[in-house]
Design a protein around this motif. Sequence first.
Motif, PDB file in Angstrom:
ATOM      1  N   GLY A   1      49.988  28.647  41.873  1.00 35.68           N
ATOM      2  CA  GLY A   1      51.155  29.165  41.167  1.00 35.68           C
ATOM      3  C   GLY A   1      50.845  30.156  40.064  1.00 35.68           C
ATOM      4  N   ARG A   2      49.587  30.439  39.821  1.00 37.05           N
ATOM      5  CA  ARG A   2      49.262  31.403  38.777  1.00 37.05           C
ATOM      6  C   ARG A   2      49.597  32.813  39.242  1.00 37.05           C
ATOM      7  NH1 ARG A   2      43.116  30.181  37.643  1.00 37.05           N
ATOM      8  NH2 ARG A   2      43.180  30.244  39.921  1.00 37.05           N
ATOM      9  N   GLN A   3      50.215  33.540  38.370  1.00 31.57           N
ATOM     10  CA  GLN A   3      50.566  34.919  38.681  1.00 31.57           C
ATOM     11  C   GLN A   3      49.679  35.850  37.877  1.00 31.57           C
ATOM     12  OE1 GLN A   3      54.690  35.572  37.964  1.00 31.57           O
ATOM     13  NE2 GLN A   3      55.384  34.170  39.553  1.00 31.57           N
ATOM     14  N   SER A   4      49.224  36.904  38.503  1.00 26.32           N
ATOM     15  CA  SER A   4      48.369  37.878  37.824  1.00 26.32           C
ATOM     16  C   SER A   4      48.757  39.276  38.272  1.00 26.32           C
ATOM     17  CB  SER A   4      46.892  37.628  38.128  1.00 26.32           C
ATOM     18  OG  SER A   4      46.628  37.827  39.517  1.00 26.32           O
ATOM     19  N   ILE A   5      48.432  40.219  37.445  1.00 27.67           N
ATOM     20  CA  ILE A   5      48.668  41.629  37.733  1.00 27.67           C
ATOM     21  C   ILE A   5      47.348  42.369  37.581  1.00 27.67           C
ATOM     22  CG2 ILE A   5      49.776  43.736  36.865  1.00 27.67           C
ATOM     23  CD1 ILE A   5      52.203  42.116  36.197  1.00 27.67           C
ATOM     24  N   LYS A   6      47.086  43.238  38.522  1.00 28.82           N
ATOM     25  CA  LYS A   6      45.885  44.062  38.438  1.00 28.82           C
ATOM     26  C   LYS A   6      46.266  45.486  38.088  1.00 28.82           C
ATOM     27  CE  LYS A   6      42.484  41.685  41.314  1.00 28.82           C
ATOM     28  NZ  LYS A   6      41.558  41.797  42.474  1.00 28.82           N
ATOM     29  N   MET A   7      45.583  46.015  37.093  1.00 28.41           N
ATOM     30  CA  MET A   7      45.755  47.404  36.708  1.00 28.41           C
ATOM     31  C   MET A   7      44.429  48.117  36.942  1.00 28.41           C
ATOM     32  SD  MET A   7      46.937  48.976  33.013  1.00 28.41           S
ATOM     33  CE  MET A   7      45.449  48.446  32.161  1.00 28.41           C
ATOM     34  N   PHE A   8      44.507  49.327  37.458  1.00 23.72           N
ATOM     35  CA  PHE A   8      43.307  50.068  37.812  1.00 23.72           C
ATOM     36  C   PHE A   8      43.139  51.257  36.875  1.00 23.72           C
ATOM     37  CE2 PHE A   8      42.060  48.091  41.807  1.00 23.72           C
ATOM     38  CZ  PHE A   8      43.191  47.331  42.079  1.00 23.72           C
ATOM     39  N   ILE A   9      42.016  51.303  36.212  1.00 21.17           N
ATOM     40  CA  ILE A   9      41.645  52.434  35.360  1.00 21.17           C
ATOM     41  C   ILE A   9      40.353  53.023  35.904  1.00 21.17           C
ATOM     42  CG2 ILE A   9      40.996  53.185  33.049  1.00 21.17           C
ATOM     43  CD1 ILE A   9      42.681  51.041  31.889  1.00 21.17           C
ATOM     44  N   ARG A  10      40.439  54.273  36.318  1.00 21.13           N
ATOM     45  CA  ARG A  10      39.279  54.956  36.927  1.00 21.13           C
ATOM     46  C   ARG A  10      38.729  54.152  38.100  1.00 21.13           C
ATOM     47  NH1 ARG A  10      35.224  57.213  32.434  1.00 21.13           N
ATOM     48  NH2 ARG A  10      34.546  58.368  34.267  1.00 21.13           N
ATOM     49  N   GLY A  11      39.631  53.539  38.846  1.00 20.75           N
ATOM     50  CA  GLY A  11      39.234  52.795  40.023  1.00 20.75           C
ATOM     51  C   GLY A  11      38.753  51.390  39.747  1.00 20.75           C
ATOM     52  N   ARG A  12      38.661  50.999  38.500  1.00 19.44           N
ATOM     53  CA  ARG A  12      38.145  49.669  38.179  1.00 19.44           C
ATOM     54  C   ARG A  12      39.305  48.689  38.033  1.00 19.44           C
ATOM     55  NH1 ARG A  12      33.174  48.226  36.308  1.00 19.44           N
ATOM     56  NH2 ARG A  12      32.999  46.145  35.402  1.00 19.44           N
ATOM     57  N   PRO A  13      39.288  47.571  38.740  1.00 14.90           N
ATOM     58  CA  PRO A  13      40.394  46.617  38.641  1.00 14.90           C
ATOM     59  C   PRO A  13      40.319  45.804  37.355  1.00 14.90           C
ATOM     60  CG  PRO A  13      38.734  45.784  40.141  1.00 14.90           C
ATOM     61  CD  PRO A  13      38.276  47.150  39.741  1.00 14.90           C
ATOM     62  N   ILE A  14      41.448  45.621  36.714  1.00 16.68           N
ATOM     63  CA  ILE A  14      41.548  44.813  35.501  1.00 16.68           C
ATOM     64  C   ILE A  14      42.621  43.761  35.759  1.00 16.68           C
ATOM     65  CG2 ILE A  14      42.005  44.816  33.027  1.00 16.68           C
ATOM     66  CD1 ILE A  14      41.263  47.804  33.046  1.00 16.68           C
ATOM     67  N   THR A  15      42.232  42.501  35.824  1.00 13.42           N
ATOM     68  CA  THR A  15      43.156  41.417  36.134  1.00 13.42           C
ATOM     69  C   THR A  15      43.743  40.858  34.850  1.00 13.42           C
ATOM     70  OG1 THR A  15      41.888  40.846  38.113  1.00 13.42           O
ATOM     71  CG2 THR A  15      43.403  39.185  37.244  1.00 13.42           C
ATOM     72  N   MET A  16      45.062  40.767  34.818  1.00 10.12           N
ATOM     73  CA  MET A  16      45.772  40.225  33.659  1.00 10.12           C
ATOM     74  C   MET A  16      46.725  39.143  34.145  1.00 10.12           C
ATOM     75  SD  MET A  16      46.564  43.905  31.911  1.00 10.12           S
ATOM     76  CE  MET A  16      47.061  44.518  33.512  1.00 10.12           C
ATOM     77  N   TYR A  17      46.655  37.961  33.544  1.00  8.67           N
ATOM     78  CA  TYR A  17      47.474  36.830  33.972  1.00  8.67           C
ATOM     79  C   TYR A  17      48.810  36.852  33.235  1.00  8.67           C
ATOM     80  CZ  TYR A  17      43.428  35.070  36.413  1.00  8.67           C
ATOM     81  OH  TYR A  17      42.378  34.932  37.279  1.00  8.67           O
ATOM     82  N   VAL A  18      49.875  36.617  33.992  1.00  6.00           N
ATOM     83  CA  VAL A  18      51.229  36.690  33.460  1.00  6.00           C
ATOM     84  C   VAL A  18      51.530  35.415  32.683  1.00  6.00           C
ATOM     85  CG1 VAL A  18      53.664  36.975  34.053  1.00  6.00           C
ATOM     86  CG2 VAL A  18      51.900  38.099  35.427  1.00  6.00           C
ATOM     87  N   PRO A  19      52.021  35.529  31.440  1.00 10.11           N
ATOM     88  CA  PRO A  19      52.363  34.332  30.670  1.00 10.11           C
ATOM     89  C   PRO A  19      53.417  33.491  31.381  1.00 10.11           C
ATOM     90  CG  PRO A  19      52.294  36.265  29.245  1.00 10.11           C
ATOM     91  CD  PRO A  19      52.180  36.760  30.649  1.00 10.11           C
ATOM     92  N   SER A  20      53.418  32.206  31.074  1.00  6.66           N
ATOM     93  CA  SER A  20      54.320  31.282  31.767  1.00  6.66           C
ATOM     94  C   SER A  20      55.778  31.573  31.474  1.00  6.66           C
ATOM     95  CB  SER A  20      53.991  29.833  31.362  1.00  6.66           C
ATOM     96  OG  SER A  20      52.660  29.522  31.706  1.00  6.66           O
ATOM     97  N   ASN A  21      56.086  32.136  30.299  1.00  6.14           N
ATOM     98  CA  ASN A  21      57.485  32.395  29.968  1.00  6.14           C
ATOM     99  C   ASN A  21      58.012  33.655  30.619  1.00  6.14           C
ATOM    100  OD1 ASN A  21      55.874  34.079  28.397  1.00  6.14           O
ATOM    101  ND2 ASN A  21      57.409  34.231  26.783  1.00  6.14           N
ATOM    102  N   ILE A  22      57.177  34.365  31.383  1.00  2.00           N
ATOM    103  CA  ILE A  22      57.622  35.548  32.119  1.00  2.00           C
ATOM    104  C   ILE A  22      57.781  35.144  33.572  1.00  2.00           C
ATOM    105  CG2 ILE A  22      57.142  37.943  32.694  1.00  2.00           C
ATOM    106  CD1 ILE A  22      57.528  37.475  29.746  1.00  2.00           C
TER     107      ILE A  22
END
Length: 927
Positions: free
Chosen positions: A226-247
């Motif tokens: 159930g964990r939600q995460s978003i990946k953002m790519f800067i210069r092709g490098r993936p950056i994983t960020m986990y979405v807070p529970s209240n979102i």
Amino acid sequence: MESLLDKRGTLLERHTFLDGSHKNHTQLYEASADGSTDYQDRTSMMEVRLQAQEDEITLLKSSLADALRRIHIHDKLLPLLKQQLIAGGCWDLTFDIWPQPPHDIANSANGHTGSPAAAELQSRPASRDQSTQTEPSPQEPDQNTLPPNDKSLDPEGGCLCGQTLPNESRAKLVRVPGLEDEEEDDEDQDDEGGEQEKELSLTSSMEESVQSDLVRGLQREDSHDGRQSIKMFIRGRPITMYVPSNIQNYDDLKMELPLERLELDWVYGYRGRDGRANLYFLPTGEAVYFIACVIVLYHIKDSTQRHYRKHTDCVRSLALHPDKVRVASGQMAGVDKDGKPLQSCVHIWDSNTLVTLQQIGLGTFQRGVGSLAFSSADSGGFLCVIDDSTEHMLSVWDCAKETKVAEIKSTNEAVFAVEFNPSDSNNIITCGKSHVYFWTLSGGQFTKKQGIFGKYKKPKFIQCFAFGLTGDVLTGDSEGNILTWGKSAADVKTLGKGAKETYQIMRQTRAHEGSVFTLCTLQDGALLSGGGKDRKIIRWSADLAPERECEVNHDKFGTVRTIAAMDEEELLVGTTRNAILRGTFSDGFLAIVQGHVDEMWGLASHPSQSLFLTCGHDRQVCLWEAEEHRLSWSVSLEEYGLCADFCPNGSTVSVGLNTGRWVVLDLLTQEVISESVDGNEQLSVMRYSPDGNFLAVGSHDNFIYIYNVTEKGRRYTRFGKCNGHSSFITHLDWSKDGRYIMSNSGDYEILYWDIPGGCKLLRNRSESKDREWASFTCVLGFHVMGVWLEGSDGTDINALCRSHSERIVAVADDFCKVHLFHFSCSGIHKYDGHGSHVTNVCFTHNDSHLLSMGGKDTCILQWKVVGGNRWDSKDKLGSASSTSTSSLEPPAKKNNNPITSTKTKQKRQINIKSDYYPLYIHKWIQH
């Protein structure tokens, strides 16, 4: 892999990956007899790292090939999508597409065959006032669907006319009223299958408002637990960020401009280190000078400032009109954020109203405007300009007509000053490196005569000049002499027939030790001179007899660069250490304006008072009083400071230096009460825990050093070291309970650390998604991902600071701008003023002001935070419903290569925006 030598002669090896990031694995080769064992160990370590890097390169190659294949497929679809849009009217689309694999692969993976599931393309209306939009629910489908002749296309080309797309590929359609009759124009703007965007730009010189446009290639992933995460790519490098529970839904984030705005309150600093004739005194009691892109009008008695802010790049020159009201200012040309050259110009403006009256020579002056002068004989009807091009073009402009009268190449050598003869507007004098030229303007043509030094030693530089009451020209040179020039008759005996009159030295007066930087003529005919190694200001009589003199504190203020007379007694003096002094010969001089003299990086605000501290490459640590707008004290260090932070009790401050050394200063005594060394690389961040029990020191050696703090911030003992980053530390923050640290590094990592647990790296980063942070200066994270605009290369954001109320975020970028976001980082206010990369920002203790610091412009801007009273001070991310806001000025695109491929499924966004009302909305589809 590339090798290079650092300043210490150490051989460094830096590994550059395909995505442009760098792994700073530093290898030190010591040529010593007893170092063979260490050498073998390091060789083995390099072999292991090399093998790991080869594996990473192989993975990157495969990911890149997969991404290019998918992008190629989508690019083929763009012309077809456009045709369907034109057939059905003008629409604004944001497609959220996960490309489907080929059917044979899907069959083998899923174990069955079948066509894509049917689903309707749903649409929602958009209003011009950008009110809140709500999505139609599945039970109540929207009736406003595509026209019958519109076709739905599968990403792989599998869907035919009449088929519908699966839910994963549905498109949100926003109809823009009033654009149905622009279909033909849209067809003409087609470029390689995509629509050419017309960007609506509504800007002002004071403030620009834009809406955030995230870096393309954001991906949302749901894990099995159930964990939600978003990946953002800067210069092709993936950056994983986990979405807070209240979102629960990304749509819940506020998509509106922040209610808070910034108003420029005060400018600290003065550009004196390389300026000439850049300080004047107005009849209103104001001193006018410049720094960065701002021209400051400082009322000396009232201690108030006004600001002229119409320039788009650093101001380089200043001239006061004979009426003492109008001012001419010239700026550098500079380049925009894409590296394209900008146009330089001269502004003529009213010093009473700050209204721009005229703009002279837009696009005419190459590189910038070096020197300016108004004519005096005709009451300022003409303006003389020398640009910063290689030929230093000399031009004369008619101010009333805004037209160029004449132009000529002056010299390839440096030119320091230009001035009209006060009794004849057709005569102009210029001086600079090894020359003084006398120009005559007649019939739109220039004739030049060079000053003849004759029997006198020719100086290397003619630094300045002034006119005597008799019309003689007086020059100050690098030899410390004042030379009196006069016109002599033609020497027919020596030069023969046709000889013309010449300008020669009539008298030489020894004035200073070292250069004479400035000359100023008073109304009674007296002359003031300043500069040189003797640090003196001397008053001369009309016949150049010395009358009075005064010495300036050279170690503190530098040498005299400019003098402006307030009256016959009181003077304003600009110095090479960016200070403006006020005083008289009898009472001496005191500083009324002070600033740094080299690039600045360190900035910290006091936890309970309106104080802030700065440090930079000039080795100065300065404490400023924000309410009084003055320098409280400054201390010189042996090395230059790069970062700083106040102890929570407010009695001490820690400063990190470029050598790995850091010191603790007592705010009352300015004494160093503690110091330590961590590694031999520069320190990038100092941060106390909220309770003041720990100090975290981030270094360029990839480590975070943790210290126990006792005795109210006066004693420090090593507690541990955080080891896990693969690049240098850039930012870090403590949690509110003082137990955890969030850190960023130069290769875009986000790591979390348990400090009381032994500085342990938290492997499960999702555990920190709901953790509350005492400060937020990390530039990477879910809460601040909106600061990364489309095309960002990872180095565009230098600093970030969340307000203490947790409502807004200020951002310092590489393009001379200060941005103000909601903490959700959706809407933006953008502000100009700096003339160099903005290195740091921070709020004062009560959020009443924001402080921003320029790099090379050595400028500190103090902004007043206004508005925003209607919101609760602890308004958190995602607490308001979703609203969409127009972008008044979409950001310019930079060359980027986002790679958006993963081993599972890929999400790619295609934005086709209307020509009239572009929208930048990124939404996540909930399944």
